[in-house]
Design a protein around this motif. Structure first.
Motif, PDB file in Angstrom:
ATOM      1  N   GLY A  39       0.823  -1.205   0.000  1.00 28.91           N
ATOM      2  CA  GLY A  39       0.000   0.000   0.000  1.00 28.91           C
ATOM      3  C   GLY A  39       0.855   1.252   0.000  1.00 28.91           C
ATOM      4  N   PHE A  40       0.215   2.374   0.271  1.00 31.53           N
ATOM      5  CA  PHE A  40       0.900   3.668   0.269  1.00 31.53           C
ATOM      6  C   PHE A  40       1.680   3.866   1.564  1.00 31.53           C
ATOM      7  CE2 PHE A  40      -2.914   4.546  -2.419  1.00 31.53           C
ATOM      8  CZ  PHE A  40      -2.237   4.751  -3.608  1.00 31.53           C
ATOM      9  N   ALA A  41       2.769   4.597   1.483  1.00 35.24           N
ATOM     10  CA  ALA A  41       3.600   4.904   2.654  1.00 35.24           C
ATOM     11  C   ALA A  41       3.001   6.094   3.400  1.00 35.24           C
ATOM     12  CB  ALA A  41       5.035   5.188   2.220  1.00 35.24           C
ATOM     13  N   ILE A  42       1.896   5.875   4.062  1.00 35.44           N
ATOM     14  CA  ILE A  42       1.130   6.943   4.703  1.00 35.44           C
ATOM     15  C   ILE A  42       1.892   7.591   5.851  1.00 35.44           C
ATOM     16  CG2 ILE A  42      -0.987   7.444   5.974  1.00 35.44           C
ATOM     17  CD1 ILE A  42      -2.224   5.066   4.421  1.00 35.44           C
ATOM     18  N   ASP A  43       2.620   6.799   6.615  1.00 33.98           N
ATOM     19  CA  ASP A  43       3.325   7.337   7.784  1.00 33.98           C
ATOM     20  C   ASP A  43       4.285   8.459   7.417  1.00 33.98           C
ATOM     21  OD1 ASP A  43       1.991   5.639   9.483  1.00 33.98           O
ATOM     22  OD2 ASP A  43       3.569   4.126   9.504  1.00 33.98           O
ATOM     23  N   LYS A  44       4.827   8.426   6.218  1.00 34.60           N
ATOM     24  CA  LYS A  44       5.777   9.466   5.797  1.00 34.60           C
ATOM     25  C   LYS A  44       5.095  10.813   5.573  1.00 34.60           C
ATOM     26  CE  LYS A  44       9.057   6.270   3.774  1.00 34.60           C
ATOM     27  NZ  LYS A  44       9.844   5.888   2.621  1.00 34.60           N
ATOM     28  N   ALA A  45       3.768  10.828   5.476  1.00 35.36           N
ATOM     29  CA  ALA A  45       3.034  12.074   5.223  1.00 35.36           C
ATOM     30  C   ALA A  45       2.498  12.725   6.494  1.00 35.36           C
ATOM     31  CB  ALA A  45       1.876  11.798   4.271  1.00 35.36           C
ATOM     32  N   ARG A  46       2.651  12.073   7.636  1.00 35.00           N
ATOM     33  CA  ARG A  46       2.118  12.641   8.877  1.00 35.00           C
ATOM     34  C   ARG A  46       2.737  14.006   9.151  1.00 35.00           C
ATOM     35  NH1 ARG A  46      -0.910   8.633  10.342  1.00 35.00           N
ATOM     36  NH2 ARG A  46      -0.194   6.516  10.565  1.00 35.00           N
ATOM     37  N   ASP A  47       1.873  14.919   9.586  1.00 34.00           N
ATOM     38  CA  ASP A  47       2.265  16.295   9.930  1.00 34.00           C
ATOM     39  C   ASP A  47       2.786  17.085   8.734  1.00 34.00           C
ATOM     40  OD1 ASP A  47       1.593  15.925  12.675  1.00 34.00           O
ATOM     41  OD2 ASP A  47       3.493  14.858  12.947  1.00 34.00           O
ATOM     42  N   LEU A  48       2.460  16.649   7.522  1.00 38.63           N
ATOM     43  CA  LEU A  48       2.886  17.358   6.314  1.00 38.63           C
ATOM     44  C   LEU A  48       1.679  17.716   5.456  1.00 38.63           C
ATOM     45  CD1 LEU A  48       5.866  15.039   5.233  1.00 38.63           C
ATOM     46  CD2 LEU A  48       6.017  17.268   6.390  1.00 38.63           C
ATOM     47  N   ASP A  49       1.880  18.659   4.525  1.00 43.35           N
ATOM     48  CA  ASP A  49       0.897  18.900   3.482  1.00 43.35           C
ATOM     49  C   ASP A  49       0.946  17.714   2.525  1.00 43.35           C
ATOM     50  OD1 ASP A  49       0.266  21.413   4.516  1.00 43.35           O
ATOM     51  OD2 ASP A  49       1.656  22.455   3.180  1.00 43.35           O
ATOM     52  N   VAL A  50      -0.208  17.329   1.983  1.00 41.77           N
ATOM     53  CA  VAL A  50      -0.280  16.170   1.094  1.00 41.77           C
ATOM     54  C   VAL A  50      -0.911  16.596  -0.231  1.00 41.77           C
ATOM     55  CG1 VAL A  50      -1.243  13.855   0.768  1.00 41.77           C
ATOM     56  CG2 VAL A  50      -0.519  14.590   3.057  1.00 41.77           C
ATOM     57  N   LEU A  51      -0.224  16.296  -1.329  1.00 43.03           N
ATOM     58  CA  LEU A  51      -0.760  16.504  -2.667  1.00 43.03           C
ATOM     59  C   LEU A  51      -1.043  15.143  -3.278  1.00 43.03           C
ATOM     60  CD1 LEU A  51       1.621  19.259  -4.081  1.00 43.03           C
ATOM     61  CD2 LEU A  51      -0.720  19.545  -3.238  1.00 43.03           C
ATOM     62  N   LEU A  52      -2.272  14.975  -3.756  1.00 45.88           N
ATOM     63  CA  LEU A  52      -2.679  13.727  -4.400  1.00 45.88           C
ATOM     64  C   LEU A  52      -2.983  14.022  -5.861  1.00 45.88           C
ATOM     65  CD1 LEU A  52      -5.240  12.550  -1.691  1.00 45.88           C
ATOM     66  CD2 LEU A  52      -2.876  11.785  -1.951  1.00 45.88           C
ATOM     67  N   PHE A  53      -2.580  13.123  -6.746  1.00 39.71           N
ATOM     68  CA  PHE A  53      -2.840  13.262  -8.169  1.00 39.71           C
ATOM     69  C   PHE A  53      -3.445  11.959  -8.670  1.00 39.71           C
ATOM     70  CE2 PHE A  53       0.610  16.068  -7.111  1.00 39.71           C
ATOM     71  CZ  PHE A  53       0.284  17.244  -7.767  1.00 39.71           C
ATOM     72  N   ALA A  54      -4.553  12.076  -9.392  1.00 39.01           N
ATOM     73  CA  ALA A  54      -5.206  10.893  -9.960  1.00 39.01           C
ATOM     74  C   ALA A  54      -5.779  11.267 -11.313  1.00 39.01           C
ATOM     75  CB  ALA A  54      -6.314  10.393  -9.045  1.00 39.01           C
ATOM     76  N   ALA A  55      -5.751  10.313 -12.218  1.00 35.72           N
ATOM     77  CA  ALA A  55      -6.362  10.493 -13.529  1.00 35.72           C
ATOM     78  C   ALA A  55      -7.103   9.216 -13.891  1.00 35.72           C
ATOM     79  CB  ALA A  55      -5.307  10.814 -14.580  1.00 35.72           C
ATOM     80  N   GLY A  56      -8.242   9.375 -14.535  1.00 36.48           N
ATOM     81  CA  GLY A  56      -9.001   8.219 -14.995  1.00 36.48           C
ATOM     82  C   GLY A  56      -9.368   7.298 -13.859  1.00 36.48           C
ATOM     83  N   SER A  57      -9.228   5.990 -14.117  1.00 35.06           N
ATOM     84  CA  SER A  57      -9.582   4.997 -13.093  1.00 35.06           C
ATOM     85  C   SER A  57      -8.573   4.965 -11.952  1.00 35.06           C
ATOM     86  CB  SER A  57      -9.716   3.605 -13.723  1.00 35.06           C
ATOM     87  OG  SER A  57      -8.499   3.205 -14.312  1.00 35.06           O
ATOM     88  N   GLY A  58      -7.494   5.735 -12.073  1.00 30.49           N
ATOM     89  CA  GLY A  58      -6.531   5.854 -10.983  1.00 30.49           C
ATOM     90  C   GLY A  58      -7.117   6.511  -9.743  1.00 30.49           C
ATOM     91  N   ILE A  59      -8.338   7.001  -9.849  1.00 29.44           N
ATOM     92  CA  ILE A  59      -9.005   7.550  -8.669  1.00 29.44           C
ATOM     93  C   ILE A  59      -9.347   6.450  -7.671  1.00 29.44           C
ATOM     94  CG2 ILE A  59     -11.355   7.455  -9.610  1.00 29.44           C
ATOM     95  CD1 ILE A  59      -9.856  10.275  -7.407  1.00 29.44           C
ATOM     96  N   ALA A  60      -9.412   5.196  -8.114  1.00 35.09           N
ATOM     97  CA  ALA A  60      -9.814   4.101  -7.219  1.00 35.09           C
ATOM     98  C   ALA A  60      -8.908   3.987  -5.992  1.00 35.09           C
ATOM     99  CB  ALA A  60      -9.888   2.782  -7.987  1.00 35.09           C
ATOM    100  N   PRO A  61      -7.608   3.769  -6.143  1.00 36.92           N
ATOM    101  CA  PRO A  61      -6.794   3.667  -4.927  1.00 36.92           C
ATOM    102  C   PRO A  61      -6.687   5.000  -4.195  1.00 36.92           C
ATOM    103  CG  PRO A  61      -5.396   3.638  -6.870  1.00 36.92           C
ATOM    104  CD  PRO A  61      -6.815   3.545  -7.346  1.00 36.92           C
ATOM    105  N   THR A  62      -6.840   6.097  -4.911  1.00 41.67           N
ATOM    106  CA  THR A  62      -6.800   7.417  -4.284  1.00 41.67           C
ATOM    107  C   THR A  62      -8.016   7.610  -3.389  1.00 41.67           C
ATOM    108  OG1 THR A  62      -5.634   8.212  -6.237  1.00 41.67           O
ATOM    109  CG2 THR A  62      -6.524   9.876  -4.748  1.00 41.67           C
ATOM    110  N   ARG A  63      -9.160   7.078  -3.792  1.00 45.91           N
ATOM    111  CA  ARG A  63     -10.364   7.146  -2.958  1.00 45.91           C
ATOM    112  C   ARG A  63     -10.132   6.434  -1.629  1.00 45.91           C
ATOM    113  NH1 ARG A  63     -15.253   3.507  -2.983  1.00 45.91           N
ATOM    114  NH2 ARG A  63     -16.999   4.707  -2.130  1.00 45.91           N
TER     115      ARG A  63
END
Length: 176
Positions: A96-120
């Protein structure tokens, strides 16, 4: 080789003309990890393919997928995936995604097309743990306004503290 087990279709719906949502209950599944960015394999019509989980798996084994029409495998899955049907699926896997590395930071997410699925799935995680992250912004691209999946959830994401910026290549697109 991954082990395939029965998966019951508990719901299916059109997100857009090109994208079909499918909810499965993994039969006899142990408690599933709740890590956004995981995948499972589905098998149909003699073919297998990887599909990203579009939600955080529920305690009841419910997983949601977003299937793009237009390939022999995806079209066979969509034709088969009616409520009560059984599909063959693996359990979710991957780090999965390395979520712990984003704690206490600003987060930018990018998704296109069906790539929204894991982003959701990732957005669901961020919403549940919102205080652990600073600003969260999603840039989501599609060709046409009618092709944005999960449009009924975009306002909910905004209310949960995720800024949603829709990006389209259509000259007639208007966000909002």
């Amino acid at each position: 080789s991954p082990v395939f087990t029965p998966a019951e279709v508990i719901d299916s719906w059109d997100e857009t003309a090109l994208l079909r949502g499918v909810a499965l209950r993994l039969v006899a599944a142990p408690p599933l990890p709740r890590q956004p960015g995981q995948v499972l394999k589905l098998r149909a019509a003699g073919a297998e393919g990887f599909f990203a989980l579009a939600n955080l798996p529920g305690a009841d084994g419910r997983v949601e997928l977003l299937i793009k029409r237009g390939t022999p495998l995806s079209d066979a899955l969509i034709a088969t995936a009616e409520r009560g049907a059984r599909l063959e699926a693996t359990l979710p896997f991957g780090d999965g995604f390395a979520i712990d590395k984003a704690r206490d930071l600003d987060v930018l997410l990018f998704a296109a097309g069906s790539g929204i699925a894991p982003t959701r799935a990732l957005i669901q995680h961020f919403a549940a743990a919102r205080s652990q992250f600073r600003r969260i912004t999603l840039f989501y691209g599609q060709r046409e306004q009618s092709e944005f999946a999960y449009s009924a959830e975009h306002l909910e994401w905004e209310r949960a503290g995720v800024r949603v910026v829709l990006c389209s290549t259509s000259p007639t697109f208007r966000e909002g």
